[in-house]
Write an enzyme that holds these catalytic residues in place. Structure first.
Site, short mmCIF file in Angstrom:
data_model
loop_
_atom_site.label_atom_id
_atom_site.label_comp_id
_atom_site.label_asym_id
_atom_site.label_seq_id
_atom_site.Cartn_x
_atom_site.Cartn_y
_atom_site.Cartn_z
NE ARG A 195 121.88 -14.43 25.81
CZ ARG A 195 121.01 -13.56 25.30
NH1 ARG A 195 119.85 -13.98 24.83
NH2 ARG A 195 121.30 -12.27 25.24
CG HIS A 213 120.36 -12.69 29.91
ND1 HIS A 213 121.72 -12.78 29.87
CD2 HIS A 213 120.03 -12.44 31.20
CE1 HIS A 213 122.21 -12.60 31.10
NE2 HIS A 213 121.20 -12.39 31.91
CE1 TYR A 268 119.05 -9.49 23.10
CE2 TYR A 268 117.32 -8.80 24.62
CZ TYR A 268 118.29 -9.71 24.24
OH TYR A 268 118.50 -10.84 24.99
C1 LIG Z 1 128.13 -5.80 37.88
C2 LIG Z 1 126.88 -6.21 37.16
N1 LIG Z 1 126.35 -5.39 36.21
C3 LIG Z 1 125.21 -5.75 35.56
C4 LIG Z 1 124.58 -6.92 35.85
C5 LIG Z 1 123.29 -7.33 35.14
N2 LIG Z 1 123.61 -8.43 34.22
C6 LIG Z 1 123.41 -9.72 34.55
S1 LIG Z 1 123.90 -10.78 33.35
C7 LIG Z 1 124.36 -9.49 32.36
C8 LIG Z 1 124.93 -9.74 31.01
C9 LIG Z 1 126.13 -10.60 31.04
O1 LIG Z 1 126.62 -10.74 29.74
P1 LIG Z 1 127.84 -11.66 29.43
O2 LIG Z 1 128.94 -11.39 30.39
O3 LIG Z 1 128.14 -11.51 27.99
O4 LIG Z 1 127.30 -13.13 29.76
P2 LIG Z 1 126.10 -13.92 29.06
O5 LIG Z 1 124.88 -13.66 29.88
O6 LIG Z 1 125.98 -13.43 27.67
O7 LIG Z 1 126.47 -15.36 29.14
C10 LIG Z 1 124.13 -8.26 32.98
C11 LIG Z 1 124.43 -6.96 32.38
C12 LIG Z 1 125.16 -7.73 36.86
N3 LIG Z 1 124.64 -8.90 37.19
N4 LIG Z 1 126.31 -7.35 37.48
#
Ligand SMILES: Cc1ncc(C[n+]2csc(CCOP(=O)(O)OP(=O)(O)O)c2C)c(N)n1
Ligand SMILES: [Mg+2]
Length: 370
Positions: free
Chosen positions: A265, A269, A278
Site C-alpha cells: 500500500r 491506509h 509507523y
Molecule cells: C473486526 C475489526 N477489527 C479492526 C478493525 C479496524 N480496521 C479497519 S481496516 C484494518 C486493517 C486491515 O488490514 P488488512 O486486512 O491488511 O487490509 P488493508 O487495509 O491493508 O488492505 C483494521 C484493523 C475493523 N474494521 N474490524
C-alpha cells in the site's frame, strides 16, 4: 522440493523489472487486452488521486485508495464472467468499474447522495452493485469471506455450474475468525470460489510480522486442504496467469484456491491515517520502484504498445472522464430524509412511523457542497 518450487512458498512472477518477460510463463495476451488492463489501472489511480483531494476539500467524509495495489482488482475484473460474484475487502472497488458499472454511480456511493444505489446508507467506500453481482464489504473485517464461500456453495447446490465467487481479504483480516471459517468450509465443501489475500504488508500500523508466524499467507491453505499459491501482486501478467488458472479450476468444479498476492500500500491506509507514524520513507520508496503500473508500462513500451504521446493522450482522456463524472455526481442532493426508514419492513410499524414523522419535522441537513 525447494522453497521456490513450492507455489505456496515461492513467488510466481512473469514480468521482470526491466520490462522483459519470462517466456515460459507469459500468458501471451493480445495487444487489445494488454492495453485495456493498462487503461483500467491508470483509471483507478486517477480516480484515487482526485477523490483523495475531494476528501481533503471536505466534499466526502472518507476515502481508501488502492494506489500500488491496482493490478489484482483490475485483472480480476477483466477475467470474471457476467454471472460471477465478487465479495471485496477495502481496496477492490475498481472491479465494479471494469465490469461495466458506471463511474458516476460508483462515485455516488462515496458521496452518499441520491444517485447511490445503496441510498446513502453506507459509509463511503462500501460500494455494491446488483447489476454486476458485487457485494458491499462490511466495515468489520472478514465477513465477506464466509459470505463468498456460501454464495459459491449455493450456486453449486442450484446447479449453476458456470458461476464462481471471488473473495478478498487483506493480510490483517486473515487473523479474524471469519477467515478460518471460510477457509475450512471451502476446503470441506469445495465450492467454486477463489479467496485472494492482498498482502500489502500492513494492517493500518500492524506489520505482517505481528500478524502471523507462518512463513507465508499462502501456506495457510495447506492446513485447510486447498491449494495455496503466492504470486507477485504487482505483476499484471503473473496475476493473469495465476488468477485465470484458479478461476478456471473453480469453473471446472475442481474446487477452491487460495491466492496470496504480494503487494504494497503506497499511500495511507485511508484518509484518516498518517503512515509516517509507523513506517519508513525508505521502505515506501523501495516499493514505489515496484509500482505495478510503471512496471507494466515498461513492458508495453518495450512492445511498442505505449509511447510518450499515447500515454499522455490516455491520461488526459481518463482525467477528463473522471473530472466530468465527479462534477456530474456532485450536483446530486442527499437522499430524501423521509426515505431513511424505507426498506426495513415491508410495512412500516408504528414506532418507525413515529420516528419518521419526527425526522421530517426536524431541521434540514445542509445541501451537499456547503
Ligand atoms: C473486526 C475489526 N477489527 C479492526 C478493525 C479496524 N480496521 C479497519 S481496516 C484494518 C486493517 C486491515 O488490514 P488488512 O486486512 O491488511 O487490509 P488493508 O487495509 O491493508 O488492505 C483494521 C484493523 C475493523 N474494521 N474490524
Ligand atoms: Mg494489509
Amino acid at each position: 522440493m525447494t522453497t521456490d518450487d513450492d507455489p505456496a512458498l515461492g513467488l510466481f512472477q512473469v514480468l521482470r523489472d526491466d520490462g522483459s518477460v519470462d517466456e515460459a510463463r507469459d500468458p501471451k495476451l493480445d495487444d487489445a487486452t494488454l492495453l485495456r488492463l493498462f487503461r483500467h489501472m491508470l483509471n483507478i489511480r486517477i480516480v484515487d488521486e482526485r477523490m483523495l483531494a475531494r476528501q481533503r476539500q471536505g466534499k466526502v467524509g472518507f476515502y481508501g485508495a488502492s494506489t500500488g495495489q491496482e493490478a489484482t482488482p483490475i485483472v480480476t475484473g477483466m477475467l470474471l464472467h457476467e454471472r460471477d460474484w465478487v465479495f471485496q475487502a477495502l481496496r477492490e472497488g475498481a472491479i465494479m468499474l471494469v465490469r461495466g458499472f458506471p463511474l458516476e454511480t460508483w462515485l455516488a456511493q462515496i458521496y452518499g447522495n441520491d444517485a447511490d444505489v445503496a441510498k446513502g446508507r453506507q459509509m463511503p467506500m462500501h460500494m455494491s452493485g446488483k447489476a454486476v453481482n458485487h457485494v458491499s464489504w462490511s466495515s468489520c473485517l472478514g465477513p465477506q469471506l464466509p459470505q463468498a464461500v456460501g454464495m459459491a456453495w449455493a450456486a453449486k447446490m442450484k446447479g449453476h455450474d458456470d458461476v464462481i465467487s471471488v473473495a478478498f481479504t487483506g493480510d490483517g483480516a486473515t487473523s479474524e475468525p471469519d477467515f478460518h471459517a471460510a477457509m475450512n468450509f471451502a476446503g470441506v465443501y469445495r465450492p467454486p470460489c477463489v479467496i485472494v489475500c492482498q498482502n500489502n504488508h500492513w494492517a493500518i500500523s500492524v506489520p505482517v510480522s505481528k500478524q502471523t508466524a507462518s512463513q507465508t499467507f499462502a501456506i495457510k491453505a495447506r492446513a485447510y486442504g486447498l491449494p495455496g499459491i503466492r504470486v507477485d501482486g504487482n505483476d499484471v501478467l503473473a496475476l493473469w496467469a495465476v488468477l485465470s488458472a484458479a478461476f478456471d479450476r473453480a469453473r471446472r468444479g475442481e474446487g477452491p484456491t487460495f491466492v496470496e498476492a504480494l503487494t504494497y500500500r503506497i499511500g495511507a491506509h485511508s484518509s484518516s491515517d498518517d503512515p509516517t507514524r509507523y513506517r519508513s520513507e525508505e521502505e515506501v520508496e523501495r516499493w514505489r520502484q515496484k509500482d505495478p503500473i510503471a512496471r507494466f508500462e515498461r513492458y508495453l513500451r518495450a512492445r511498442g504498445l505505449v509511447t510518450d504521446e499515447s500515454r499522455k493522450a490516455m491520461e488526459d482522456e481518463l482525467t477528463a472522464e473522471v473530472l466530468a463524472a465527479i462534477r456530474a455526481v456532485e450536483v446530486h442532493p442527499w437522499p430524501a430524509r423521509e426515505e431513511l426508514l424505507d426498506d426495513v419492513f415491508e410495512e412500516r410499524p408504528w414506532h418507525l412511523e413515529e420516528q419518521r414523522a419526527e425526522l421530517v419535522a426536524g431541521p434540514e441537513a445542509p445541501k451537499p457542497g456547503h
